[in-house]
Design an enzyme around this catalytic site. Structure first.
Site, short mmCIF file in Angstrom:
data_model
loop_
_atom_site.label_atom_id
_atom_site.label_comp_id
_atom_site.label_asym_id
_atom_site.label_seq_id
_atom_site.Cartn_x
_atom_site.Cartn_y
_atom_site.Cartn_z
N ARG A 47 43.58 -53.19 -7.15
CA ARG A 47 44.03 -51.79 -7.08
C ARG A 47 43.78 -51.20 -5.69
NH1 ARG A 47 41.12 -47.51 -8.24
NH2 ARG A 47 39.77 -48.54 -9.75
N TYR A 99 67.88 -36.59 -9.11
CA TYR A 99 67.37 -37.38 -10.23
C TYR A 99 66.48 -36.48 -11.10
CZ TYR A 99 65.18 -41.07 -12.90
OH TYR A 99 64.73 -41.86 -13.92
N ASP A 170 65.48 -40.50 -1.13
CA ASP A 170 65.62 -41.41 -2.27
C ASP A 170 66.99 -42.05 -2.15
OD1 ASP A 170 66.10 -42.64 -4.70
OD2 ASP A 170 65.23 -41.04 -5.92
N LYS A 195 66.12 -50.54 -10.40
CA LYS A 195 67.58 -50.54 -10.38
C LYS A 195 68.09 -51.77 -9.61
CE LYS A 195 66.81 -46.63 -12.42
NZ LYS A 195 66.81 -45.34 -11.78
C1 LIG Z 1 65.81 -44.45 -11.68
C2 LIG Z 1 65.69 -43.56 -10.50
C3 LIG Z 1 64.44 -43.06 -10.11
C4 LIG Z 1 63.17 -43.33 -10.90
O1 LIG Z 1 62.83 -44.68 -10.91
P1 LIG Z 1 61.94 -45.35 -12.10
O2 LIG Z 1 61.76 -46.73 -11.63
O3 LIG Z 1 62.74 -45.19 -13.36
O4 LIG Z 1 60.68 -44.58 -12.19
C5 LIG Z 1 64.39 -42.24 -9.00
N1 LIG Z 1 65.49 -41.93 -8.31
C6 LIG Z 1 66.70 -42.39 -8.64
C7 LIG Z 1 67.88 -42.00 -7.82
C8 LIG Z 1 66.86 -43.22 -9.76
O5 LIG Z 1 68.06 -43.65 -10.09
#
Ligand SMILES: *Cc1c(COP(=O)(O)O)cnc(C)c1O
Length: 373
Positions: A47, A99, A170, A195
């Site tokens: 950790r 998001y 992001d 993703k």
């Molecule tokens: C899915 C997603 C997130 C969050 O990611 P997790 O792995 O589900 O916590 C943040 N930003 C965007 C644009 C996403 O598509």
């Protein structure tokens, strides 16, 4: 496509990053399930100090982003670590289309008096430049989810360069292959590795990357104190998935363009949002900022929510499921999700996978015709 620290193209880095070269060493990064290590080697407790498997994922994604990565338990864990950097009373500027987890996290902190939140339209470049002067955290998401509006990251990141202000992007929908926020001047770039990087809908992971050494250390510290560490198997699977990212993305975005063009001509379709279409409001910005237009299409149907729900239930290849960026195509009606009722009621978000393009089109066309009959 960006060059990488090793002097090779991104496609090659994806395949080669993290592999050992010593005789007898395993060709693949080993899965190391370990909480602790023999003291004296610089690594004692995972950790605090990480593991070789997490580090391989961090090197791979950090290299693509032209920075240094910190891997987390999920995309949201990486995002929460960035918000964790804010001091009391900070000003956060968020996109209007964002998001839902990020909007929820920002709202929860604002309710507790930790920070205040301003919203700016994704395509309002002057609005962003104005807001940057007051902001402690400029949070950009581009292309946005689910309206797929593309922000002028060049202009906004340049304007937001102010000491102490974190500019976070992001870029999950773009992947580091289609967009390199750190090269535009962003402080930190976020990927939900759940993703496209993982790409198989079988894990949760996130990576935050930065060129700022102090911020990198602070993100590591935040992970250590919150305990938002990636799972070992998840890091291993994310690495394995990332090896084919370039191929998957190339194939799926080619299909997405074809489907978007055909959907635009479909008599039962009212509106198609895809940054690659000339009709898209931020197409010109997308051409400048993105190396590819991505694999996500949002479209509205004539006939409202009932027709859209019926389309989701009637496709065979395209699975009725949330999330995006995987090998299999998925689709859902976003306004059906609690908290997303502000979206157009018939908006379907389609994440295009790597199936045959004509098979996907037949599936979609048949389901739309059946639902509208
Ligand atoms: C899915 C997603 C997130 C969050 O990611 P997790 O792995 O589900 O916590 C943040 N930003 C965007 C644009 C996403 O598509």
């Amino acid at each position: 496509m960006a060059e990488h620290p090793a002097g090779i193209k991104a496609e090659s880095w994806l395949v080669s990053a993290g592999r050992a070269s010593e005789p007898g060493a395993p060709l693949n990064v080993p899965l190391v399930p370990a909480s602790n290590f023999i003291i004296g080697g610089g690594r004692e407790y995972s950790r605090d100090d990480g593991t070789p498997t997490w580090e391989a994922l961090e090197d791979l994604v950090g290299g693509l982003e032209t920075g240094r990565g910190v891997a987390f338990a999920s995309g949201m864990a990486a995002i929460a670590a960035v918000f964790d950097q804010l001091t009391a009373g900070a000003v956060v500027v968020l996109p209007d289309d964002c998001y839902q987890g990020v909007a929820g996290l920002a709202a929860a902190g604002a309710e507790k008096g930790r920070w205040s939140v301003e919203r700016v339209a994704v395509d309002d470049t002057q609005g962003w430049i104005g807001a940057c002067a007051r902001a402690d955290l400029v949070w950009l998401e581009s292309p946005s989810n689910p309206l797929l509006t593309v922000a002028d990251l060049h202009a906004i990141c340049a304007a937001a360069r102010k000491p102490g202000c974190i500019v976070a992007v992001d870029g999950t929908l773009a992947t580091p292959l289609n967009q390199c926020p750190l090269a535009f001047g962003a402080t930190v770039s976020l990927q939900s590795a759940t993703k496209f990087i993982g790409g198989h809908s079988d894990l949760l992971a996130g990576v935050a990357s930065t060129r700022d050494e102090a911020l990198w250390r602070a993100l590591r510290k935040s992970r250590e104190l919150s305990g938002a560490t990636p799972g070992t198997l998840e890091a291993f699977l994310a690495l394995r998935g990332a090896r084919t990212l370039a191929l998957r993305l190339q194939r799926a975005q080619q299909t997405a363009m074809l489907l978007a063009e055909r959907l635009e001509r479909h008599p039962q379709v009212a509106l198609v949002r895809y940054p690659g279409l000339a009709s898209h409001p931020t197409h010109a910005v997308a051409q400048r900022v993105l190396a590819g237009f991505g694999t996500i299409i949002s479209f509205d149907l004539h006939g409202g929510a009932g027709v859209a729900d019926s389309v989701c239930r009637n496709t065979l290849l395209i699975r009725h499921a949330t999330s995006l960026g995987a090998v299999e195509s998925t689709m859902e009606r976003r306004a059906a999700i609690p908290g997303q009722e502000h979206l157009p009621p018939s908006l379907l978000r389609l994440s295009v996978g790597i199936e045959d393009a004509e098979d996907l089109w037949s599936d979609l066309d048949r389901a739309i015709r059946a639902a509208s009959a």
